[in-house]
Design a protein around this motif. Structure first.
Motif, mmCIF file in Angstrom:
data_model
loop_
_atom_site.group_PDB
_atom_site.id
_atom_site.type_symbol
_atom_site.label_atom_id
_atom_site.label_comp_id
_atom_site.label_asym_id
_atom_site.label_seq_id
_atom_site.Cartn_x
_atom_site.Cartn_y
_atom_site.Cartn_z
ATOM 1 N N ALA A 10 0.823 -1.212 0.000
ATOM 2 C CA ALA A 10 0.000 0.000 0.000
ATOM 3 C C ALA A 10 0.856 1.261 0.000
ATOM 4 C CB ALA A 10 -0.927 0.002 1.206
ATOM 5 N N GLY A 11 2.181 1.099 0.011
ATOM 6 C CA GLY A 11 3.065 2.254 -0.080
ATOM 7 C C GLY A 11 3.811 2.607 1.187
ATOM 8 N N LYS A 12 3.610 1.832 2.252
ATOM 9 C CA LYS A 12 4.329 2.101 3.507
ATOM 10 C C LYS A 12 5.680 1.384 3.473
ATOM 11 C CE LYS A 12 0.121 2.655 6.272
ATOM 12 N NZ LYS A 12 -0.655 2.170 7.449
ATOM 13 N N THR A 13 6.696 2.095 3.020
ATOM 14 C CA THR A 13 8.007 1.471 2.807
ATOM 15 C C THR A 13 8.672 1.034 4.108
ATOM 16 O OG1 THR A 13 9.024 3.673 2.822
ATOM 17 C CG2 THR A 13 8.397 2.765 0.678
ATOM 18 N N THR A 14 8.256 1.618 5.231
ATOM 19 C CA THR A 14 8.861 1.212 6.511
ATOM 20 C C THR A 14 8.524 -0.236 6.852
ATOM 21 O OG1 THR A 14 6.943 2.144 7.676
ATOM 22 C CG2 THR A 14 8.892 3.546 7.451
ATOM 23 N N ALA A 15 7.484 -0.769 6.281
ATOM 24 C CA ALA A 15 7.117 -2.161 6.546
ATOM 25 C C ALA A 15 8.225 -3.107 6.080
ATOM 26 C CB ALA A 15 5.801 -2.506 5.860
ATOM 27 N N LEU A 16 8.974 -2.677 5.052
ATOM 28 C CA LEU A 16 10.070 -3.507 4.556
ATOM 29 C C LEU A 16 11.146 -3.668 5.637
ATOM 30 C CD1 LEU A 16 11.204 -5.023 2.094
ATOM 31 C CD2 LEU A 16 12.289 -2.885 1.390
ATOM 32 N N ASN A 17 11.392 -2.623 6.386
ATOM 33 C CA ASN A 17 12.380 -2.713 7.476
ATOM 34 C C ASN A 17 11.924 -3.677 8.549
ATOM 35 O OD1 ASN A 17 14.025 -0.793 6.236
ATOM 36 N ND2 ASN A 17 13.004 0.921 7.256
ATOM 37 N N PHE A 18 10.636 -3.694 8.823
ATOM 38 C CA PHE A 18 10.108 -4.639 9.808
ATOM 39 C C PHE A 18 10.341 -6.075 9.352
ATOM 40 C CE2 PHE A 18 6.590 -7.456 10.994
ATOM 41 C CZ PHE A 18 6.739 -7.461 12.381
ATOM 42 N N LEU A 19 10.049 -6.341 8.099
ATOM 43 C CA LEU A 19 10.231 -7.702 7.571
ATOM 44 C C LEU A 19 11.710 -8.089 7.584
ATOM 45 C CD1 LEU A 19 7.736 -7.464 4.586
ATOM 46 C CD2 LEU A 19 7.413 -8.772 6.700
ATOM 47 N N LEU A 20 12.570 -7.146 7.229
ATOM 48 C CA LEU A 20 14.008 -7.417 7.282
ATOM 49 C C LEU A 20 14.428 -7.773 8.701
ATOM 50 C CD1 LEU A 20 16.860 -7.403 6.061
ATOM 51 C CD2 LEU A 20 16.938 -4.933 6.525
ATOM 52 N N GLY A 21 13.908 -7.034 9.677
ATOM 53 C CA GLY A 21 14.249 -7.316 11.070
ATOM 54 C C GLY A 21 13.856 -8.712 11.483
ATOM 55 N N GLN A 22 12.713 -9.175 10.989
ATOM 56 C CA GLN A 22 12.273 -10.532 11.334
ATOM 57 C C GLN A 22 13.197 -11.591 10.722
ATOM 58 O OE1 GLN A 22 9.626 -11.050 13.549
ATOM 59 N NE2 GLN A 22 10.045 -8.846 13.675
ATOM 60 N N VAL A 23 13.660 -11.338 9.501
ATOM 61 C CA VAL A 23 14.612 -12.257 8.872
ATOM 62 C C VAL A 23 15.922 -12.278 9.651
ATOM 63 C CG1 VAL A 23 15.968 -12.736 6.795
ATOM 64 C CG2 VAL A 23 13.579 -12.006 6.580
ATOM 65 N N MET A 24 16.406 -11.110 10.029
ATOM 66 C CA MET A 24 17.654 -11.032 10.786
ATOM 67 C C MET A 24 17.536 -11.772 12.112
ATOM 68 S SD MET A 24 19.616 -9.454 8.717
ATOM 69 C CE MET A 24 21.019 -9.187 9.784
ATOM 70 N N LYS A 25 16.379 -11.653 12.727
ATOM 71 C CA LYS A 25 16.163 -12.337 14.002
ATOM 72 C C LYS A 25 16.207 -13.845 13.832
ATOM 73 C CE LYS A 25 12.858 -12.463 17.848
ATOM 74 N NZ LYS A 25 11.563 -11.918 18.365
ATOM 75 N N LYS A 26 15.538 -14.335 12.812
ATOM 76 C CA LYS A 26 15.502 -15.782 12.590
ATOM 77 C C LYS A 26 16.868 -16.345 12.174
ATOM 78 C CE LYS A 26 10.605 -16.342 11.354
ATOM 79 N NZ LYS A 26 10.291 -17.510 12.227
ATOM 80 N N THR A 27 17.689 -15.536 11.514
ATOM 81 C CA THR A 27 19.001 -16.014 11.058
ATOM 82 C C THR A 27 20.116 -15.642 12.033
ATOM 83 O OG1 THR A 27 19.403 -13.997 9.780
ATOM 84 C CG2 THR A 27 18.278 -15.818 8.642
ATOM 85 N N ARG A 28 19.741 -15.103 13.201
ATOM 86 C CA ARG A 28 20.719 -14.702 14.224
ATOM 87 C C ARG A 28 21.729 -13.685 13.656
ATOM 88 N NH1 ARG A 28 23.555 -19.843 16.173
ATOM 89 N NH2 ARG A 28 24.460 -18.416 17.724
ATOM 90 N N GLY A 29 21.269 -12.860 12.729
ATOM 91 C CA GLY A 29 22.107 -11.807 12.179
ATOM 92 C C GLY A 29 23.066 -12.259 11.108
ATOM 93 N N LYS A 30 23.000 -13.523 10.700
ATOM 94 C CA LYS A 30 23.958 -14.027 9.712
ATOM 95 C C LYS A 30 23.637 -13.582 8.291
ATOM 96 C CE LYS A 30 23.753 -18.457 10.834
ATOM 97 N NZ LYS A 30 24.133 -19.884 10.796
ATOM 98 N N ALA A 31 22.398 -13.204 8.041
ATOM 99 C CA ALA A 31 22.018 -12.722 6.709
ATOM 100 C C ALA A 31 22.509 -11.293 6.518
ATOM 101 C CB ALA A 31 20.507 -12.804 6.554
ATOM 102 N N ASP A 32 22.921 -10.982 5.322
ATOM 103 C CA ASP A 32 23.405 -9.631 5.007
ATOM 104 C C ASP A 32 22.218 -8.779 4.557
ATOM 105 O OD1 ASP A 32 24.539 -7.328 4.004
ATOM 106 O OD2 ASP A 32 26.265 -8.353 3.138
ATOM 107 N N PRO A 33 21.893 -7.715 5.305
ATOM 108 C CA PRO A 33 20.746 -6.873 4.940
ATOM 109 C C PRO A 33 20.825 -6.333 3.518
ATOM 110 C CG PRO A 33 21.553 -6.309 7.125
ATOM 111 C CD PRO A 33 22.556 -7.264 6.531
ATOM 112 N N ARG A 34 22.054 -6.083 3.028
ATOM 113 C CA ARG A 34 22.200 -5.539 1.683
ATOM 114 C C ARG A 34 21.737 -6.536 0.618
ATOM 115 N NH1 ARG A 34 28.408 -4.011 2.517
ATOM 116 N NH2 ARG A 34 28.196 -6.068 3.497
#
Length: 480
Positions: free
Chosen positions: A440-464
């Protein structure tokens, strides 16, 4: 309100303990930290009748080193004087200091003003004096049952550095003190971590009103807080049409306020006269023999040239001698630019949070961590987590593992982005609302989803790498 009543005028009187092994006028050791009260005393520093002072040559040399670094003119002849006043920690009833014939006059210290521009603060004078003893209030200063006196500090060599009223804000005053401390430590004459090593008397006025002195402030943060309070107090008086009294005030660090101590003394109240037991000093010729080490500004410029550092990183890393030396050691073991980034932007914050000195950081361990991050063997998030565990181990007096060993044992190495595709799909499936918000255009939601991925991978995934992967999976024609 007119400009006349808004301009802030600040001058400082800074008392710095010289890092000599013995006191200013006797052979008593200045290293009393681990010893009991009144164990480093003699007839001279106790002011007993008939005791004769003798000047510490090393203290004179140290003071001249400071004078040369701050571009002061050393007088042809200096003279010690007696400053007469009564206080329980001053056993003689007078302090040996310098009055109308100081060691040196008219110098400059360059610093940044509040706008980030270079500013020259004029130094009025530098003179030598002895420290009095120390009062110990049993039960706390406000409700002490009785007070004891420890004369171990009596006779400790001090230099007093007096500025012209060139400072215009509390932040500028703090910045000046930080620059001065760095200069003194680079000169090897001062250790800012020693108890009572630096005390400040701050003179402040609002243009057109009387000057107030705030005595014996013992920290850089305290100077800023005391001046901020005084500016507010004095401007409030002026707005109400009241008069700012010329007085001496005391700063209560815990409460962040100043209170009136006494009306301001004048120089005649101290009845200065030449110290009859000490001959005048004629040491101007010594200045030519003093060679100065590399000072903060010169080291900043060298870091920019030698290591290709940015101006901001170079300033940060050379603002403290211990930090500059730590970085130089690190730059020999890791990429200098990356080492500067990790030291200035990450390590300092973690150290400040723990109130920890950089001297406690094991250099080889930190170099190993910087090299792991530089080789992209771990993500920045993992590297920061490993750094925190390293520092916590040091604080708890445990032997920390090398970061590379810890990363290997805990399987924290950076994974390939494709290996995390299933995790990305899982996060998308679990967070339908966030996906809808992004579409719907709320780009901040992408950061939330990224945070969930980082949490599940214990930070091993590269955000870039993961961010565009998530965006590609959840984008729709309508959300593009």
């Amino acid at each position: 309100m007119s400009t006349q009543h808004t301009d802030v005028i600040i001058g400082l009187e800074i008392h710095c303990q010289l890092n000599t092994q013995t006191k200013l006028f006797c052979g008593c050791s200045t290293d009393y930290k681990e010893d009991g009260p009144n164990t480093h005393v003699c007839p001279v520093c106790l002011g007993l009748p008939g005791a004769m002072p003798m000047v510490n040559k090393k203290a004179i040399e140290y003071a001249l080193r400071v004078a040369k670094a701050l571009n002061l003119e050393v007088l042809e002849e200096s003279e010690f004087a007696r400053k007469n006043y009564f206080y329980p920690d001053l056993p003689k009833g007078y302090q040996i200091t310098m009055y109308d014939r100081p060691l040196a006059e008219r110098g400059i210290l360059e610093m940044e003003d509040d706008a980030g521009k270079e500013k020259k603060v004029r130094i009025t004078r530098i003179h030598l004096e002895e420290d009095p003893g120390k009062l110990v209030h049993m039960g706390g200063a406000g409700r002490a049952r009785y007070t004891l006196v420890d004369y171990n500090r009596s006779g400790i060599p001090l230099i007093e550095i007096v500025t012209e009223p060139d400072l215009r804000s509390p932040k500028e005053a703090r910045r000046f003190l930080t620059k001065l401390r760095a200069t003194l430590e680079y000169l090897g004459v001062f250790d800012g971590e020693r108890e009572g090593a630096l005390r400040v008397d701050a003179n402040i006025s609002i243009k057109g009103s009387e000057r107030v002195e705030v005595k014996n402030i013992t920290s850089y943060k305290g100077v800023e807080k005391a001046l901020t309070f005084e500016i507010t107090r004095q401007k409030s008086l002026i707005r109400r049409g009241a008069r700012v009294e010329r007085e001496t005030r005391h700063f209560h660090e815990g409460r962040g306020i100043t209170t009136s101590a006494r009306t301001k003394e004048t120089e005649t109240d101290y009845r200065y006269f030449p110290e009859p037991d000490l001959r005048p000093l004629r040491v101007r010729d010594w200045v030519a023999e003093i060679s100065l080490p590399e000072l903060p500004d010169a080291r900043r410029d060298r870091f920019m040239h030698q290591y290709a550092l940015s101006l901001n990183h170079a300033k940060t890393l050379t603002g403290d001698l211990r930090l500059a030396e730590f970085y130089e050691g690190l730059a020999a073991k890791a990429d200098p630019v990356l080492a500067a980034t990790w030291t200035a932007d990450t390590l300092l914050g973690e150290l400040n949070y723990r109130d920890m000195s950089v001297t406690k950081v094991p250099l080889d361990h930190f170099a190993d961590l910087v090299n792991l991050a530089g080789a992209e063997e771990v993500t920045d998030r993992v590297a920061v987590d490993v750094l925190r565990k390293l520092l916590d181990a040091v604080l708890e007096a445990r032997s920390p593992k090398m970061p590379s060993e810890y990363v290997r044992e805990q399987n924290l190495g950076k994974g390939d982005a494709s290996a995390f595709a299933a995790v990305v799909d899982e996060v998308i499936a679990e967070n339908e609302q966030a996906v809808a918000d992004y579409q719907a255009g709320k780009t901040t939601a992408l950061n939330f989803l990224l945070g969930q991925v980082m949490k599940k991978t214990r930070g091993k995934a590269d955000p870039r790498e993961i961010t565009p992967m998530i965006a590609a999976r959840i984008s729709t024609e309508e959300g593009k």
